[in-house]
Design a protein around this motif. Structure first.
Motif, PDB file in Angstrom:
ATOM      1  N   LEU A 163       0.942  -1.101   0.075  1.00  0.00           N
ATOM      2  CA  LEU A 163      -0.017  -0.297  -0.129  1.00  0.00           C
ATOM      3  C   LEU A 163       0.901   1.203  -0.041  1.00  0.00           C
ATOM      4  CD1 LEU A 163      -2.900   1.167  -0.107  1.00  0.00           C
ATOM      5  CD2 LEU A 163      -2.921   0.920   2.505  1.00  0.00           C
ATOM      6  N   ALA A 203       1.901   1.899  -3.401  1.00  0.00           N
ATOM      7  CA  ALA A 203       0.697   2.373  -4.279  1.00  0.00           C
ATOM      8  C   ALA A 203       0.380   3.719  -3.924  1.00  0.00           C
ATOM      9  CB  ALA A 203      -0.436   1.554  -3.969  1.00  0.00           C
ATOM     10  N   PHE A 204       0.591   4.169  -2.874  1.00  0.00           N
ATOM     11  CA  PHE A 204       0.426   5.826  -2.471  1.00  0.00           C
ATOM     12  C   PHE A 204       1.696   6.576  -2.725  1.00  0.00           C
ATOM     13  CE2 PHE A 204      -3.353   4.536   0.276  1.00  0.00           C
ATOM     14  CZ  PHE A 204      -3.925   5.859  -0.293  1.00  0.00           C
ATOM     15  N   ALA A 217       0.879   7.221  -6.240  1.00  0.00           N
ATOM     16  CA  ALA A 217      -0.412   8.167  -6.493  1.00  0.00           C
ATOM     17  C   ALA A 217       0.219   9.264  -6.115  1.00  0.00           C
ATOM     18  CB  ALA A 217      -1.237   7.630  -5.468  1.00  0.00           C
ATOM     19  N   THR A 218       1.003   9.629  -5.315  1.00  0.00           N
ATOM     20  CA  THR A 218       1.769  11.067  -5.109  1.00  0.00           C
ATOM     21  C   THR A 218       2.421  11.484  -6.199  1.00  0.00           C
ATOM     22  OG1 THR A 218       2.118  10.288  -2.776  1.00  0.00           O
ATOM     23  CG2 THR A 218       3.145  12.093  -3.282  1.00  0.00           C
ATOM     24  N   ILE A 222       1.945  10.825  -9.341  1.00  0.00           N
ATOM     25  CA  ILE A 222       0.692  11.125 -10.224  1.00  0.00           C
ATOM     26  C   ILE A 222       0.020  12.653  -9.868  1.00  0.00           C
ATOM     27  CG2 ILE A 222      -1.374  10.543 -11.384  1.00  0.00           C
ATOM     28  CD1 ILE A 222      -0.880   7.633 -10.801  1.00  0.00           C
ATOM     29  N   GLY A 223      -0.086  12.784  -8.556  1.00  0.00           N
ATOM     30  CA  GLY A 223      -0.740  13.887  -7.914  1.00  0.00           C
ATOM     31  C   GLY A 223      -0.023  15.229  -8.366  1.00  0.00           C
ATOM     32  N   LYS A 256      -1.385  16.717 -11.692  1.00  0.00           N
ATOM     33  CA  LYS A 256      -2.808  16.802 -11.794  1.00  0.00           C
ATOM     34  C   LYS A 256      -3.167  17.798 -12.908  1.00  0.00           C
ATOM     35  CE  LYS A 256      -4.991  17.666  -7.940  1.00  0.00           C
ATOM     36  NZ  LYS A 256      -5.397  17.581  -6.354  1.00  0.00           N
ATOM     37  N   ILE A 290      -2.668  16.267 -16.170  1.00  0.00           N
ATOM     38  CA  ILE A 290      -3.582  15.331 -16.680  1.00  0.00           C
ATOM     39  C   ILE A 290      -5.234  16.135 -16.812  1.00  0.00           C
ATOM     40  CG2 ILE A 290      -5.107  13.603 -15.560  1.00  0.00           C
ATOM     41  CD1 ILE A 290      -2.663  12.655 -14.158  1.00  0.00           C
TER      42      ILE A 290
END
Lengths: 432, 432
Positions: free
Chosen positions: A276, A279-280, A283-284, A286-287, A290, A293
């Motif tokens: 996890l 995964a985070f 995600a960070t 990708i964040g 933002k 995107i």
């Protein structure tokens, strides 16, 4: 109902071999296991339990009294008893040892003085020894005084009066040689002898490379302390194969196919939470992009492709290197060649994949800039991931970390971070 | 330079054991391998080559003439020669067989008539046989006429005049029994005998479960055709362990750590392209929800979490079931229990992960609807992926597909599709 039970009891105790009873118990869900175990006759329990996994052994033993355990172990091989006792709490082990006779206790303590995963922990103390100066005829007559020989006796250990190991007398030589010759004339002294402190995986390598059936074990002063037989080595080899496979999925070595749900759940959760974090982290990353995107939503559609292709390419290398380490193929002498080859393969496969992926992307979204960005990101991520797949296990092994356990999660983190970062970063620079 | 070569040559041919020379060759990059192999003396080549991987054997053999190969195999075990020849083109094999003497050819053809992965392909034809009606004393004198016994002779096969297998005479019994007894009185008839057509993994199970060193092999008519020894079984066990590990990363069983770049590149590319299909399938699913992502970009940030947690949870189950199948633990009798347990674990672990992930999501984005959506999607995807991890290998095995090879890519497809679909679909329904 009770008629059916009687029949099951009869099958368990006279129809099936103990090893098959053990297999049946292993292949059953928890409740059936308990019932089957209770139906096994007291005098067969020892034979059955030695074929069970360590997990199940300690489960059943924990319900028994010290006397019951001592009775149960009476007919078992000393090394199997030692393995079994080592899983019990220290206090219980002491109690069981005290309820044994002196000779059994002394033998057990000799084995239990060594780590469970060492040659000393693997050995048996049932070696037949002979002196070098007697004739083979005397040896033959000495053997005939035994009712049986210890299992897998393919050679006798030759020792002097101080019990120091001198050589081995292979049974096959004993059978083909002139009975008037002495042991010294016939024995071999270049045989593979195992040090009690050697790690069990080293022992397995010696057995495999020299096709041994049994080998004598000596202590630091050269005294014979026991012998290791191939059946125990086969278990080591089976466990080693299991270890890499299970560890790479974050499963325990002793993982039991039919463990109760709560026990399995707890064990697997640890691995899920570690992943996890990965995964985070992804995600960070990708964040960070933002805004990009939001303007080009096609990036969100395509970004998992970049990350997953890196992950796949990297895990091929990771698996190859972990296996090469297990086989003892990888050393400082060839790491450089290996890394250069992986860079070359990354170049070839990365370029081919990049071309195909960017072509499909162009046909799908019709944007040459996005096609260019995904092509570059694929080459970058595959190269990084493949290098990570080769370097991580080597670094981890040097630091004493198990690459089979930690390698895959570290690799996923790298291929996700580099994949999202390169794809979304390049898109921000080139497309926007 | 030439002095250094001479020294290497001396070390290879007299300093090191053939098995160590083979290990050195295996651990070297292609060019060094070729050079080392050329430095090995002609009369040691046979001993060295039998310890090399099949891949390297066929590589070196392909450069040799039929006569050279026949010479090289002269001192090798028949089963090893058979394995080696089976990798060469049919025409070359015939040529080599013709250049052998009649006895060797007959033995080889007996083995090569069976599939390579059967007991017949694994056996040797060097069994010592005795008749039931002679005394042990006669057996002992008969053995003494041999110079050596075949390796790992822990028992002699007892056959009648028609060469039909009757039982075995364990060497240990021969040594402890009264020499005046007959073979019939001492032999065991309940020993594990192997059918020549049995699959090698079945053979390995019999050896492991009954702690055998060697076992007789019979044909369909009950005639003795050879015997299998534990050293070959150990190779089978090692290869089986390797198989699952390598297949799950899309690597070939015979994968060579130091294969040339182009060869490795080609093999791995197949797997990458298969996984590319999975990646584009996932991208297509995301593409369905472009409009949703455009409005709520947080979804793009979070969606890889849902897919990856499903993938991890599913691959734990997949690995566990594949290993359970290899150990013979999984059958129709316990599948239902296993599936129910996995649903229960999915419920527990899925709920816990969903809580943690939705809490972090709320802290990050401050949107209770997105938190709710990701929680639901995690529970759905973990449940689906875990069930797929359990069901896929069972279905695949029933259809004759190798679960270790096809299972992981099928599982990734499912966890990606279900993950993106449930997360983005629920978001479209609930948040928009």
């Amino acid at each position: 109902e009770s008629g059916a039970l009687t029949q099951v009891k009869r099958i368990l105790n006279s129809g099936l071999a103990p090893v098959d009873v053990a297999h049946l118990i292993e292949s059953s869900p928890p409740k059936a296991r308990k019932l089957l175990w209770e139906l096994v006759d007291k005098d067969l329990e020892g034979e059955v339990i030695q074929h069970l996994s360590e997990e199940l052994q300690s489960h059943f033993l924990s319900d028994m009294s010290a006397e019951e355990v001592a009775d149960l172990t009476a007919d078992m091989d000393t090394d199997d008893v030692a393995d079994m006792l080592q899983q019990l709490p220290e206090r219980v082990t002491q109690e069981i040892l005290e309820s044994m006779d002196d000779q059994d206790r002394a033998r057990l303590e000799a084995i239990m003085g060594y780590p469970e995963d060492s040659a000393g922990g693997l050995m048996n103390t049932d070696t037949i020894t002979v002196r070098p100066d007697i004739t083979l005829d005397v040896v033959l007559r000495y053997l005939r005084r035994h009712k049986t020989l210890p299992p897998m006796t393919d050679n006798l250990a030759v020792v002097n009066r101080q019990n120091e190991f001198i050589g081995i007398l292979p049974v096959s030589k004993l059978l083909v040689s002139d009975p008037q010759q002495t042991v010294r004339e016939v024995m071999t002294t270049d045989s593979r002898v195992i040090q009690a402190t050697q790690h069990e995986s080293e022992v397995a390598k010696v057995f495999e490379r020299h096709d041994l059936v049994s080998a004598p074990v000596i202590d630091a002063s050269g005294k014979l302390v026991g012998r290791i037989t191939i059946d125990d080595v086969v278990d080591v080899i089976r466990d080693e194969g299991d270890h890499s496979l299970l560890s790479m999925a974050g499963l325990d070595d002793e993982e039991d196919t039919f463990a109760p749900a709560l026990k399995s759940s707890r064990r697997r959760l640890v691995w899920l939470f570690i992943n996890l974090l990965t995964a985070f982290t992804a995600a960070t990353v990708i964040g960070l992009f933002k805004d990009t995107i939001e303007q080009i939503v096609a990036l969100a559609v395509l970004m998992p492709i970049v990350a997953s292709m890196g992950g796949i390419a990297g895990s091929q290398v990771l698996t190859l290197v972990i296996r090469g380490q297990a086989l003892g193929h990888i050393s400082n002498a060839n790491i450089n060649w290996l890394l250069r080859r992986e860079v070359l393969i990354a170049g070839i496969n990365g370029t081919l994949l990049a071309l195909v992926i960017s072509l499909i992307t162009f046909l799908w979204f019709g944007d040459p800039y996005i096609s260019l960005v995904i092509a570059l990101a694929i080459v970058i991520n595959i190269t990084f991931a493949m290098l990570a797949g080769a370097v991580l296990p080597i670094l981890m092994k040097a630091k004493g970390i198990d690459p089979a356990l930690a390698g895959s999660v570290a690799l996923t983190t790298i291929s996700d971070v580099v994949g999202f970062m390169s794809f979304l970063g390049l898109a921000t620079l080139i497309v926007l």
